[in-house]
Scaffold this motif. Structure first.
Motif, mmCIF file in Angstrom:
data_model
loop_
_atom_site.group_PDB
_atom_site.id
_atom_site.type_symbol
_atom_site.label_atom_id
_atom_site.label_comp_id
_atom_site.label_asym_id
_atom_site.label_seq_id
_atom_site.Cartn_x
_atom_site.Cartn_y
_atom_site.Cartn_z
ATOM 1 N N ALA A 10 0.929 -1.224 0.102
ATOM 2 C CA ALA A 10 0.065 0.190 -0.051
ATOM 3 C C ALA A 10 1.087 1.187 -0.076
ATOM 4 O O ALA A 10 0.591 2.280 -0.677
ATOM 5 C CB ALA A 10 -0.857 0.040 1.266
ATOM 6 N N TYR A 25 1.111 12.656 -2.409
ATOM 7 C CA TYR A 25 1.055 11.291 -3.324
ATOM 8 C C TYR A 25 2.162 10.487 -2.589
ATOM 9 O O TYR A 25 3.041 10.780 -2.002
ATOM 10 C CB TYR A 25 1.152 11.224 -4.582
ATOM 11 C CG TYR A 25 0.225 11.880 -5.482
ATOM 12 C CD1 TYR A 25 -0.799 11.063 -6.046
ATOM 13 C CD2 TYR A 25 -0.305 13.326 -5.433
ATOM 14 C CE1 TYR A 25 -2.017 11.537 -6.867
ATOM 15 C CE2 TYR A 25 -1.227 13.766 -5.930
ATOM 16 C CZ TYR A 25 -2.190 12.929 -6.670
ATOM 17 O OH TYR A 25 -3.229 13.479 -7.246
ATOM 18 N N ASN A 54 -9.478 2.968 -5.992
ATOM 19 C CA ASN A 54 -9.685 3.384 -4.388
ATOM 20 C C ASN A 54 -11.061 3.264 -4.173
ATOM 21 O O ASN A 54 -11.955 2.883 -4.854
ATOM 22 C CB ASN A 54 -9.101 4.847 -4.118
ATOM 23 C CG ASN A 54 -9.916 5.713 -4.652
ATOM 24 O OD1 ASN A 54 -11.243 5.544 -5.202
ATOM 25 N ND2 ASN A 54 -9.573 7.102 -4.468
ATOM 26 N N SER A 55 -11.327 3.600 -2.829
ATOM 27 C CA SER A 55 -12.776 3.199 -2.353
ATOM 28 C C SER A 55 -13.855 4.207 -2.632
ATOM 29 O O SER A 55 -14.867 3.902 -2.674
ATOM 30 C CB SER A 55 -12.667 3.308 -0.574
ATOM 31 O OG SER A 55 -12.295 4.548 -0.343
ATOM 32 N N GLU A 56 -13.345 5.180 -3.451
ATOM 33 C CA GLU A 56 -14.360 6.313 -4.018
ATOM 34 C C GLU A 56 -14.486 5.814 -5.671
ATOM 35 O O GLU A 56 -15.079 6.646 -6.148
ATOM 36 C CB GLU A 56 -13.829 7.583 -3.859
ATOM 37 C CG GLU A 56 -13.634 7.932 -2.413
ATOM 38 C CD GLU A 56 -13.284 9.456 -2.176
ATOM 39 O OE1 GLU A 56 -12.597 9.996 -3.009
ATOM 40 O OE2 GLU A 56 -13.168 9.779 -0.999
ATOM 41 N N GLN A 58 -12.075 5.821 -7.939
ATOM 42 C CA GLN A 58 -10.996 6.276 -8.652
ATOM 43 C C GLN A 58 -9.960 5.350 -9.203
ATOM 44 O O GLN A 58 -9.441 4.641 -8.189
ATOM 45 C CB GLN A 58 -10.593 7.522 -7.963
ATOM 46 C CG GLN A 58 -9.252 8.201 -8.683
ATOM 47 C CD GLN A 58 -9.703 9.020 -9.801
ATOM 48 O OE1 GLN A 58 -10.815 9.751 -9.688
ATOM 49 N NE2 GLN A 58 -9.171 8.960 -11.078
ATOM 50 N N GLN A 59 -9.528 5.276 -10.451
ATOM 51 C CA GLN A 59 -8.399 4.528 -10.745
ATOM 52 C C GLN A 59 -7.250 5.194 -11.209
ATOM 53 O O GLN A 59 -7.223 6.481 -11.595
ATOM 54 C CB GLN A 59 -9.193 3.506 -12.030
ATOM 55 C CG GLN A 59 -8.980 4.329 -13.527
ATOM 56 C CD GLN A 59 -9.307 3.192 -14.284
ATOM 57 O OE1 GLN A 59 -10.156 2.579 -14.150
ATOM 58 N NE2 GLN A 59 -9.163 3.879 -15.606
ATOM 59 N N TYR A 60 -6.409 4.623 -10.763
ATOM 60 C CA TYR A 60 -4.609 5.094 -11.075
ATOM 61 C C TYR A 60 -4.125 4.080 -11.929
ATOM 62 O O TYR A 60 -4.146 2.784 -11.818
ATOM 63 C CB TYR A 60 -4.088 5.038 -9.746
ATOM 64 C CG TYR A 60 -4.998 5.884 -8.533
ATOM 65 C CD1 TYR A 60 -4.906 7.404 -8.746
ATOM 66 C CD2 TYR A 60 -5.707 5.144 -7.874
ATOM 67 C CE1 TYR A 60 -5.620 7.918 -7.753
ATOM 68 C CE2 TYR A 60 -6.597 5.887 -6.938
ATOM 69 C CZ TYR A 60 -6.483 7.303 -6.923
ATOM 70 O OH TYR A 60 -7.038 8.154 -6.042
ATOM 71 N N VAL A 93 -0.367 7.493 -6.107
ATOM 72 C CA VAL A 93 -1.700 7.489 -5.532
ATOM 73 C C VAL A 93 -1.714 8.314 -4.469
ATOM 74 O O VAL A 93 -0.614 8.641 -3.841
ATOM 75 C CB VAL A 93 -2.177 5.831 -4.996
ATOM 76 C CG1 VAL A 93 -2.196 4.983 -6.201
ATOM 77 C CG2 VAL A 93 -1.418 5.658 -3.739
ATOM 78 N N ALA A 97 -5.681 7.843 -0.231
ATOM 79 C CA ALA A 97 -6.482 6.685 -0.922
ATOM 80 C C ALA A 97 -6.512 5.561 -0.275
ATOM 81 O O ALA A 97 -5.398 4.883 0.110
ATOM 82 C CB ALA A 97 -5.791 6.692 -2.364
ATOM 83 N N VAL A 98 -7.740 5.064 -0.085
ATOM 84 C CA VAL A 98 -7.700 3.656 0.443
ATOM 85 C C VAL A 98 -7.912 2.606 -0.731
ATOM 86 O O VAL A 98 -8.901 2.649 -1.535
ATOM 87 C CB VAL A 98 -9.106 3.628 1.396
ATOM 88 C CG1 VAL A 98 -9.260 2.039 1.717
ATOM 89 C CG2 VAL A 98 -8.730 4.545 2.504
ATOM 90 N N LEU A 99 -6.972 1.986 -0.986
ATOM 91 C CA LEU A 99 -7.002 1.025 -2.180
ATOM 92 C C LEU A 99 -7.787 -0.243 -1.972
ATOM 93 O O LEU A 99 -7.474 -0.960 -1.023
ATOM 94 C CB LEU A 99 -5.416 0.764 -2.733
ATOM 95 C CG LEU A 99 -4.492 1.641 -2.672
ATOM 96 C CD1 LEU A 99 -3.054 1.475 -2.918
ATOM 97 C CD2 LEU A 99 -5.034 2.696 -4.027
#
Length: 120
Positions: A10, A25, A54-56, A58-60, A93, A97-99
Motif C-alpha cells: 500500500a 502522493y 480506491n474506495s471512491e 477512482q482508478q490509477y 496514488v 487513498a484507500v486502495l
C-alpha cells in the motif's frame, strides 16, 4: 494467461533517491506473477493494462518508477509457455487513498476480459 497477485504494498519506497512521488502522493506497488496458459508466446507491456482503484471508485494507472519492495515487472515482457515472469507494478496514488481493487488486462489493457482482485 494465469495472473497471480502475490503481494500488495500500500506504501512503497522509491528505489531512487532523486525520484519521489509528487507532494500529497505516495507510491503503491503490486507484485504479480505471469504464467502463459496457452500455446502462444505472451509479449506485451503488462503495466499498461494494470489499474489500482480506491474506495471512491477512482482508478490509477501505473508509473515507471522503481521501488525497493522488489524488481519491476518491466515495461516490456516476453514469456513462453512453461516459463513465468514475476515483478512489481508501481502506481502513484494520493496519500489518503484507500486502495480496494487491482485490475489487470492483456493487450496493454485493450483485452475484453479483465481480471480483478479485491485488496485487503
Amino acid at each position: 494467461m494465469a495472473v497471480t497477485v502475490n503481494q500488495v504494498f500500500a506504501t512503497a519506497t522509491s528505489a531512487n533517491s532523486f525520484l519521489k512521488p509528487k507532494t500529497g502522493y505516495r507510491y503503491a506497488a503490486v507484485q504479480v506473477t505471469l504464467n502463459p496458459a496457452g500455446q502462444a508466446v505472451y509479449s506485451d507491456a503488462p503495466s499498461n493494462g494494470a489499474r489500482l482503484i480506491n474506495s471512491e471508485g477512482q482508478q490509477y494507472d501505473s508509473t515507471v518508477s522503481q521501488v525497493s519492495e522488489g524488481p519491476s515487472l518491466g515495461r516490456s515482457v516476453t514469456v513462453s509457455r512453461g516459463d513465468s515472469r514475476k515483478g512489481v507494478i508501481v502506481f502513484e496514488v494520493p496519500e489518503k487513498a484507500v486502495l480496494v481493487k487491482f485490475q489487470f488486462a492483456l493487450n496493454s489493457g485493450f483485452a475484453d476480459q479483465k481480471g480483478e482482485w479485491l485488496l485487503n
